[in-house]
Design a protein around this motif. Structure first.
Motif, PDB file in Angstrom:
ATOM      1  N   ARG A 399       0.827  -1.208   0.000  1.00 32.32           N
ATOM      2  CA  ARG A 399       0.000   0.000   0.000  1.00 32.32           C
ATOM      3  C   ARG A 399       0.867   1.267   0.000  1.00 32.32           C
ATOM      4  N   ILE A 400       1.912   1.267   0.800  1.00 31.08           N
ATOM      5  CA  ILE A 400       2.785   2.439   0.875  1.00 31.08           C
ATOM      6  C   ILE A 400       3.512   2.639  -0.451  1.00 31.08           C
ATOM      7  N   ALA A 401       3.988   1.555  -1.044  1.00 33.42           N
ATOM      8  CA  ALA A 401       4.721   1.638  -2.307  1.00 33.42           C
ATOM      9  C   ALA A 401       3.839   2.209  -3.415  1.00 33.42           C
ATOM     10  N   GLU A 402       2.597   1.784  -3.470  1.00 36.56           N
ATOM     11  CA  GLU A 402       1.691   2.272  -4.515  1.00 36.56           C
ATOM     12  C   GLU A 402       1.504   3.780  -4.428  1.00 36.56           C
ATOM     13  N   LYS A 403       1.415   4.292  -3.215  1.00 42.22           N
ATOM     14  CA  LYS A 403       1.249   5.741  -3.034  1.00 42.22           C
ATOM     15  C   LYS A 403       2.512   6.495  -3.418  1.00 42.22           C
ATOM     16  N   ILE A 404       3.669   5.920  -3.117  1.00 43.08           N
ATOM     17  CA  ILE A 404       4.932   6.561  -3.500  1.00 43.08           C
ATOM     18  C   ILE A 404       5.012   6.715  -5.018  1.00 43.08           C
ATOM     19  N   LYS A 405       4.658   5.682  -5.730  1.00 39.45           N
ATOM     20  CA  LYS A 405       4.751   5.717  -7.186  1.00 39.45           C
ATOM     21  C   LYS A 405       3.827   6.770  -7.775  1.00 39.45           C
ATOM     22  N   ILE A 406       2.625   6.814  -7.290  1.00 34.83           N
ATOM     23  CA  ILE A 406       1.663   7.807  -7.789  1.00 34.83           C
ATOM     24  C   ILE A 406       2.155   9.218  -7.489  1.00 34.83           C
ATOM     25  N   ALA A 407       2.588   9.449  -6.248  1.00 32.98           N
ATOM     26  CA  ALA A 407       3.004  10.788  -5.834  1.00 32.98           C
ATOM     27  C   ALA A 407       4.262  11.242  -6.559  1.00 32.98           C
ATOM     28  N   ALA A 408       5.218  10.355  -6.747  1.00 34.42           N
ATOM     29  CA  ALA A 408       6.463  10.733  -7.413  1.00 34.42           C
ATOM     30  C   ALA A 408       6.211  11.162  -8.847  1.00 34.42           C
ATOM     31  N   ASN A 409       5.368  10.434  -9.545  1.00 35.23           N
ATOM     32  CA  ASN A 409       5.085  10.779 -10.933  1.00 35.23           C
ATOM     33  C   ASN A 409       4.218  12.039 -11.053  1.00 35.23           C
ATOM     34  N   LYS A 410       3.452  12.311 -10.029  1.00 34.19           N
ATOM     35  CA  LYS A 410       2.619  13.505 -10.049  1.00 34.19           C
ATOM     36  C   LYS A 410       3.399  14.754  -9.659  1.00 34.19           C
ATOM     37  N   LYS A 411       4.272  14.644  -8.667  1.00 29.13           N
ATOM     38  CA  LYS A 411       4.901  15.816  -8.080  1.00 29.13           C
ATOM     39  C   LYS A 411       6.321  16.095  -8.581  1.00 29.13           C
ATOM     40  N   LEU A 412       7.008  15.073  -9.102  1.00 29.49           N
ATOM     41  CA  LEU A 412       8.422  15.244  -9.429  1.00 29.49           C
ATOM     42  C   LEU A 412       8.736  15.093 -10.910  1.00 29.49           C
ATOM     43  N   TRP A 413       7.779  14.693 -11.710  1.00 23.68           N
ATOM     44  CA  TRP A 413       8.030  14.511 -13.141  1.00 23.68           C
ATOM     45  C   TRP A 413       8.020  15.854 -13.867  1.00 23.68           C
ATOM     46  N   ASP A 414       9.045  16.074 -14.706  1.00 25.42           N
ATOM     47  CA  ASP A 414       9.159  17.276 -15.530  1.00 25.42           C
ATOM     48  C   ASP A 414       8.992  16.855 -16.980  1.00 25.42           C
ATOM     49  N   ASP A 415       7.795  17.022 -17.490  1.00 30.75           N
ATOM     50  CA  ASP A 415       7.477  16.538 -18.824  1.00 30.75           C
ATOM     51  C   ASP A 415       8.275  17.262 -19.901  1.00 30.75           C
ATOM     52  N   GLU A 416       8.551  18.533 -19.675  1.00 29.39           N
ATOM     53  CA  GLU A 416       9.266  19.331 -20.679  1.00 29.39           C
ATOM     54  C   GLU A 416      10.684  18.793 -20.906  1.00 29.39           C
ATOM     55  N   ASN A 417      11.347  18.394 -19.827  1.00 30.08           N
ATOM     56  CA  ASN A 417      12.724  17.912 -19.940  1.00 30.08           C
ATOM     57  C   ASN A 417      12.841  16.394 -19.988  1.00 30.08           C
ATOM     58  N   GLY A 418      11.741  15.706 -19.767  1.00 28.31           N
ATOM     59  CA  GLY A 418      11.755  14.256 -19.827  1.00 28.31           C
ATOM     60  C   GLY A 418      12.556  13.605 -18.725  1.00 28.31           C
ATOM     61  N   LEU A 419      12.596  14.251 -17.554  1.00 28.81           N
ATOM     62  CA  LEU A 419      13.338  13.752 -16.412  1.00 28.81           C
ATOM     63  C   LEU A 419      12.615  14.132 -15.122  1.00 28.81           C
ATOM     64  N   TYR A 420      12.952  13.441 -14.052  1.00 30.11           N
ATOM     65  CA  TYR A 420      12.423  13.804 -12.743  1.00 30.11           C
ATOM     66  C   TYR A 420      13.306  14.894 -12.134  1.00 30.11           C
ATOM     67  N   THR A 421      12.666  15.828 -11.428  1.00 24.46           N
ATOM     68  CA  THR A 421      13.435  16.819 -10.681  1.00 24.46           C
ATOM     69  C   THR A 421      13.894  16.215  -9.353  1.00 24.46           C
ATOM     70  N   ASP A 422      14.932  16.833  -8.783  1.00 21.73           N
ATOM     71  CA  ASP A 422      15.512  16.286  -7.550  1.00 21.73           C
ATOM     72  C   ASP A 422      14.515  16.326  -6.399  1.00 21.73           C
ATOM     73  N   ASN A 423      13.752  17.387  -6.328  1.00 19.90           N
ATOM     74  CA  ASN A 423      12.679  17.522  -5.335  1.00 19.90           C
ATOM     75  C   ASN A 423      11.739  18.607  -5.831  1.00 19.90           C
ATOM     76  N   GLN A 424      10.838  19.042  -5.008  1.00 18.79           N
ATOM     77  CA  GLN A 424       9.834  20.012  -5.443  1.00 18.79           C
ATOM     78  C   GLN A 424      10.325  21.457  -5.399  1.00 18.79           C
ATOM     79  N   THR A 425      11.549  21.670  -4.946  1.00 17.84           N
ATOM     80  CA  THR A 425      12.037  23.045  -4.783  1.00 17.84           C
ATOM     81  C   THR A 425      13.187  23.383  -5.726  1.00 17.84           C
ATOM     82  N   THR A 426      13.465  22.512  -6.709  1.00 13.87           N
ATOM     83  CA  THR A 426      14.607  22.735  -7.588  1.00 13.87           C
ATOM     84  C   THR A 426      14.279  22.315  -9.008  1.00 13.87           C
ATOM     85  N   THR A 427      15.052  22.845  -9.943  1.00 17.26           N
ATOM     86  CA  THR A 427      14.926  22.434 -11.341  1.00 17.26           C
ATOM     87  C   THR A 427      16.022  21.433 -11.721  1.00 17.26           C
ATOM     88  N   LEU A 428      16.858  21.047 -10.758  1.00 14.16           N
ATOM     89  CA  LEU A 428      17.926  20.082 -11.016  1.00 14.16           C
ATOM     90  C   LEU A 428      17.335  18.721 -11.362  1.00 14.16           C
TER      91      LEU A 428
END
Length: 654
Positions: A399-428
């Motif tokens: 149950r915990i893992a499923e929520k992590i996957k959903i949240a990571a793709n919702k909050k950390l995915w940068d569609d423009e660059n095709g990569l995940y950001t390091d966290n929600q406060t950076t463009t790295l």
């Protein structure tokens, strides 16, 4: 057409035969002498004679000779002195892994600043063998310099090194092997195996960290002049895997996610892995936290390294099948998982407050690397719970893992660059988090994995894949995960190209050892590792840099263990632009092997083998044909796949 394995020759799986042993870099004897002279300063007569077991070299006053062992070696040096013209005569010895730091005044560094002092021998006392105390074993060096710093004339009849790495191993009796049509790829596989061997030590020869300690923090008697001692007992047992050969001769959990798998498919020395892991579990805190590093390193919290310890436990079980060991440590493992998931907040992601990691910058917040590794651990944890029938824990972790996957793709995915950001406060866009996102299956689709793989490749420079989360750094550690990510994204040529580019540079550059892999360097190719200010300190033999050894066996050759010790397995080769592969390794259940040839991207000859008491599956996308066992059983491929295969020897008929 019938494609018999006779065209390829028999599957070479007998460990006693040690296939392709010409590539093995480990020495044939533990009594080593140099192979050549690197340079001479001053007046030295017959210096070349010391490249033989018995010689007769004469040092005339202030002079020195640097000898080259040809590969990175490790051990205790001794000098056989024939005579000295003065009772005040001294000879010194210095060491260096890289030609950059060859120096008659000092050795390359094991500390945070400066260089290491020479070992001095009062050879004016008369003829005989001179060697230092065992605490001055040198863990990694290719170059050894003999220095005369007085006006005396000294005759030296021999210089030897007692090779101490991998103390329990028959050094060249590998249980795994790899060969392909690409010589560079072959050499890299074996250099990775050797790197882990030289990083395996007698636990009594750990780094005492004397440069970090004071009288109040240790009961070790501190040296007055020497800057390195290797006499701290770091684990139980007679052998253990450490972080590095020259420096960091300690147990560091990060290596478990790279070195362990590469050890398993090459030397098979799981005993040294077990002693290392147990030394971490014994340091576990009451709240479940595992240490950043083993003794005698100071206690510090690291979220990611805590997770790497848990990964190590899972990998050890996968390759060893030791359920008794897993059962003994299960309560500790569960406490470790609990400590990790206690950081998961209302967003569904873990909020990281422990800053320590692999010396990257900016660890904190809803970090993508940490969350991807946590997601990976939770998948492992569910599998292990299934082995021990701990259904309630498995359900909770799912149950915990499923929520992590959903949240990571919702909050950390940068569609423009095709990569995940390091966290929600950076463009790295970090290398570590994006590589781990694919490896952990955190990506929400195969398409997204492909996008990340392509974006990572687009950033490569002349010397390899950058890790911008650590400045202008190339990290072989993190690039090891990127290799797996490219294979998992069905981009084998990207993985192979990165091996040739980055590990080819590390293997062939004249500043390197031509035998072991460096811990890190700069994106401009200089041997500067951004987290350190003291370049001679950089280790040229680090287990975390051995990713290609496992990746080539598991992905290019396609031999992957699913169940414990390979009770279930998958044969899914991705040779990419390699046209021939012959690989295998042994577990407690028996031998796993694969041998095949391709032409035009299609398999034209193929055979594989697994122990008779195992079952597995085969995936050969785009291949039509029938698998025929040695016992005559026939299985027709369906869309290139077959499941429920029993162990034994199989070959492809097309």
């Amino acid at each position: 057409m019938y494609l018999a394995t006779l065209l390829l020759g028999p599957l070479t799986v007998a460990a006693s035969l040690v296939p392709y042993d010409k590539y093995i870099l480990a020495p044939k004897t533990r009594d080593l002498v140099p192979t050549s002279i690197h340079n001479v300063n001053g007046s030295v007569t017959n210096a070349i004679s010391l490249t033989r077991p018995s010689g007769n070299a004469t040092f005339h006053g202030v002079s020195s000779v640097t000898y080259d062992f040809g590969i990175n070696v490790a051990g205790l040096v001794s000098l056989d002195v024939g005579s000295a013209s003065s009772s005040a005569a001294f000879l010194g010895v210095t060491f260096s892994e890289s030609s950059l730091w060859v120096n008659e005044l000092a050795s390359d560094a094991t500390g945070d600043s400066g260089l290491d002092t020479p070992l001095w021998f009062p050879v004016g006392k008369g003829p005989g063998e001179y060697k230092p105390e065992e605490k001055h074993i040198r863990g990694g060096f290719r170059y050894l310099t003999i220095v005369s710093n007085t006006t005396a004339i000294v005759q030296v009849n021999g210089v030897r090194v007692n090779y101490t790495a991998a103390p329990d191993q028959d050094l060249r009796a590998y249980t795994g092997y790899f060969h392909s049509d690409d010589e560079l790829i072959n050499k890299i596989w074996y250099a990775g195996a050797y790197t882990n061997q030289i990083c395996t030590i007698d636990p009594k020869q750990g780094n005492s960290l004397v440069h970090l300690m004071d009288d109040s923090s240790t009961d070790i008697e501190l040296p007055e002049t020497a800057t390195w001692w290797n006499n701290y007992t770091i684990t139980n047992g007679s052998s253990t895997i450490t972080d590095g050969a020259k420096r960091d001769r300690l147990v560091w959990p990060g290596d478990m996610s790279i070195a362990l798998e590469s050890i398993a498919v090459s030397t098979g020395d799981l005993y040294s892995v077990r002693t290392a892991l147990e030394s971490l579990f014994v340091l576990q805190k009451a709240d479940g936290r595992l240490p950043y590093a083993g003794k005698p390193f100071f206690d510090a919290a690291s979220y990611t390294y805590h997770l790497h310890s848990l990964i190590g436990a899972s990998y050890l079980y996968r390759f060893s099948g030791d359920k008794k060991w897993l059962t003994q440590h299960w309560s500790q493992y569960k406490r470790g998982v609990q400590w990790a998931i206690s950081s998961v907040d209302s967003t569904g992601l873990a909020n990281i407050t422990a800053k320590s990691d692999w010396l990257r910058f900016g660890m904190g917040g809803h970090n993508v690397e940490a969350n991807a590794i946590l997601y990976y651990v939770l998948q492992d944890a569910q599998t292990l719970a299934g082995e021990l029938r701990d259904t309630s824990s498995a359900a909770k972790w799912k149950r915990i893992a499923e929520k992590i996957k959903i949240a990571a793709n919702k909050k950390l995915w940068d569609d423009e660059n095709g990569l995940y950001t390091d966290n929600q406060t950076t463009t790295l866009h970090p290398q570590d988090g994006n590589a781990w996102a694919i490896k952990a299956n955190l990506t929400d689709s195969a398409k997204r994995s492909t996008i990340v793989s392509n974006a990572l490749k687009a950033r490569w420079g002349k010397y390899g894949a950058p890790a911008p989360e650590a400045g202008k750094t190339v990290s072989p550690f993190i690039s090891g995960f990127e290799l797996q990510a490219h294979f998992l994204a069905n981009k084998p040529n990207s993985a192979l190209d990165l091996i040739r580019l980055q590990w080819g540079f590390m293997l062939n550059d004249p500043r390197m050892t031509q035998s072991t892999f460096i811990e890190g360097y700069s994106t401009d190719g200089s041997l500067h590792y951004a987290p350190y200010s003291n370049d001679p300190r950089v280790s040229h033999a680090h287990g975390w840099s051995t990713g290609p050894t496992y990746a080539l066996t598991a992905y290019a050759a396609g031999i992957q263990l699913i169940g414990a010790s390979g009770s279930t397995w998958s044969f899914t080769p991705q040779p990419g632009n390699l046209t021939f592969i012959d690989a295998g390794f042994t577990t407690s259940l028996g031998k796993f092997a694969a041998k095949f040839r391709t032409s035009g991207g299609k398999f034209v000859q193929l055979s594989f083998a697994a122990p008779s008491n195992t079952t597995g599956s085969v995936s050969l996308p785009g291949t039509k044909g029938t698998l025929v066992s040695k016992r005559g059983k026939r299985v027709v491929l369906s869309n290139g796949s077959a499941t429920g295969l029993s162990g034994g020897t199989w070959e492809l008929h097309v």
